[in-house]
Design a protein around this motif. Sequence first.
Motif, mmCIF file in Angstrom:
data_model
loop_
_atom_site.group_PDB
_atom_site.id
_atom_site.type_symbol
_atom_site.label_atom_id
_atom_site.label_comp_id
_atom_site.label_asym_id
_atom_site.label_seq_id
_atom_site.Cartn_x
_atom_site.Cartn_y
_atom_site.Cartn_z
ATOM 1 N N LEU A 1 -84.932 -14.065 49.572
ATOM 2 C CA LEU A 1 -85.071 -15.517 49.366
ATOM 3 C C LEU A 1 -85.459 -15.879 47.934
ATOM 4 O O LEU A 1 -85.937 -16.969 47.675
ATOM 5 C CB LEU A 1 -86.096 -16.117 50.341
ATOM 6 N N ARG A 2 -85.251 -14.959 47.002
ATOM 7 C CA ARG A 2 -85.649 -15.196 45.620
ATOM 8 C C ARG A 2 -84.488 -15.576 44.706
ATOM 9 O O ARG A 2 -84.700 -16.197 43.679
ATOM 10 C CB ARG A 2 -86.351 -13.971 45.049
ATOM 11 N N LYS A 3 -83.272 -15.164 45.059
ATOM 12 C CA LYS A 3 -82.128 -15.409 44.193
ATOM 13 C C LYS A 3 -80.969 -15.983 44.989
ATOM 14 O O LYS A 3 -80.840 -15.733 46.180
ATOM 15 C CB LYS A 3 -81.649 -14.104 43.544
ATOM 16 N N VAL A 4 -80.129 -16.715 44.281
ATOM 17 C CA VAL A 4 -78.904 -17.234 44.895
ATOM 18 C C VAL A 4 -77.944 -16.064 45.084
ATOM 19 O O VAL A 4 -77.757 -15.238 44.193
ATOM 20 C CB VAL A 4 -78.267 -18.312 43.997
ATOM 21 N N ASP A 5 -77.336 -15.995 46.259
ATOM 22 C CA ASP A 5 -76.352 -14.961 46.558
ATOM 23 C C ASP A 5 -74.999 -15.450 46.049
ATOM 24 O O ASP A 5 -74.283 -16.185 46.726
ATOM 25 C CB ASP A 5 -76.313 -14.692 48.061
ATOM 26 N N ARG A 6 -74.649 -15.023 44.840
ATOM 27 C CA ARG A 6 -73.421 -15.499 44.210
ATOM 28 C C ARG A 6 -72.165 -15.007 44.931
ATOM 29 O O ARG A 6 -71.136 -15.677 44.904
ATOM 30 C CB ARG A 6 -73.386 -15.115 42.737
ATOM 31 N N LYS A 7 -72.241 -13.851 45.573
ATOM 32 C CA LYS A 7 -71.079 -13.355 46.316
ATOM 33 C C LYS A 7 -70.777 -14.278 47.498
ATOM 34 O O LYS A 7 -69.629 -14.647 47.740
ATOM 35 C CB LYS A 7 -71.304 -11.923 46.788
ATOM 36 N N LYS A 8 -71.811 -14.660 48.239
ATOM 37 C CA LYS A 8 -71.619 -15.592 49.353
ATOM 38 C C LYS A 8 -71.205 -16.966 48.842
ATOM 39 O O LYS A 8 -70.371 -17.639 49.445
ATOM 40 C CB LYS A 8 -72.898 -15.707 50.189
ATOM 41 N N LEU A 9 -71.806 -17.375 47.726
ATOM 42 C CA LEU A 9 -71.475 -18.669 47.142
ATOM 43 C C LEU A 9 -69.995 -18.707 46.743
ATOM 44 O O LEU A 9 -69.313 -19.709 46.970
ATOM 45 C CB LEU A 9 -72.370 -18.957 45.935
ATOM 46 N N ARG A 10 -69.501 -17.623 46.197
ATOM 47 C CA ARG A 10 -68.075 -17.531 45.826
ATOM 48 C C ARG A 10 -67.197 -17.685 47.067
ATOM 49 O O ARG A 10 -66.194 -18.401 47.046
ATOM 50 C CB ARG A 10 -67.803 -16.200 45.142
ATOM 51 N N LEU A 11 -67.571 -17.025 48.164
ATOM 52 C CA LEU A 11 -66.793 -17.132 49.403
ATOM 53 C C LEU A 11 -66.808 -18.560 49.950
ATOM 54 O O LEU A 11 -65.792 -19.061 50.438
ATOM 55 C CB LEU A 11 -67.315 -16.142 50.445
ATOM 56 N N ILE A 12 -67.962 -19.215 49.868
ATOM 57 C CA ILE A 12 -68.077 -20.611 50.315
ATOM 58 C C ILE A 12 -67.169 -21.497 49.453
ATOM 59 O O ILE A 12 -66.449 -22.354 49.976
ATOM 60 C CB ILE A 12 -69.538 -21.090 50.248
ATOM 61 N N ALA A 13 -67.193 -21.276 48.141
ATOM 62 C CA ALA A 13 -66.360 -22.069 47.233
ATOM 63 C C ALA A 13 -64.881 -21.863 47.540
ATOM 64 O O ALA A 13 -64.113 -22.835 47.621
ATOM 65 C CB ALA A 13 -66.668 -21.688 45.790
ATOM 66 N N MET A 14 -64.484 -20.604 47.746
ATOM 67 C CA MET A 14 -63.076 -20.320 48.050
ATOM 68 C C MET A 14 -62.656 -20.998 49.350
ATOM 69 O O MET A 14 -61.555 -21.551 49.445
ATOM 70 C CB MET A 14 -62.856 -18.813 48.123
ATOM 71 N N GLU A 15 -63.536 -20.967 50.343
ATOM 72 C CA GLU A 15 -63.236 -21.609 51.629
ATOM 73 C C GLU A 15 -63.083 -23.110 51.473
ATOM 74 O O GLU A 15 -62.128 -23.711 51.970
ATOM 75 C CB GLU A 15 -64.344 -21.295 52.626
#
Length: 108
Positions: free
Chosen positions: A88-102
Motif C-alpha cells: 500500500l506504499r506505491k502505485v502499481d504501474r503494471k496494473k495501472l497500465r492494464l486499467i488504461a489499456m482496458e
Amino acid sequence: MIIRNAYNVHPSVVEAPLSKHPKVQDVRIVSVPDPASVEEICACIILKEGQSVDSEEMKTFCVDIGMVPIEMPGYFIFLDEFPVVATLRKVDRKKLRLIAMEKLGLTE
C-alpha cells in the motif's frame, strides 16, 4: 521509460508539469501500445474533489505550459484512485497500465 518514436521519455518528466494543473490532485504516466510510435504516453489523472476536466482541456494546458510535443500524452484517462502494490506504499504501474489499456480499448 517510455519509448515513443525512438525517443526515451521518463514518466516523471511528464508527471511534474501535469501535476501543476489547478484541478489535478495526482497524476501517473504509463505507456500503452501504439503501432505507429511503439508506445504512447497515457496520463492517468485523479482530479481534486468537485472538479471536472476533459482531455481537450488537458491538451490545451500542455501546449500553454510549453510541453515538448514528444512528451505530450496522447491519451488522458480520469480515475477515482490508483491501484497500489501489496504494501500500500506505491502505485502499481503494471496494473495501472492494464486499467488504461482496458479503458482505451487497446491490446498488446
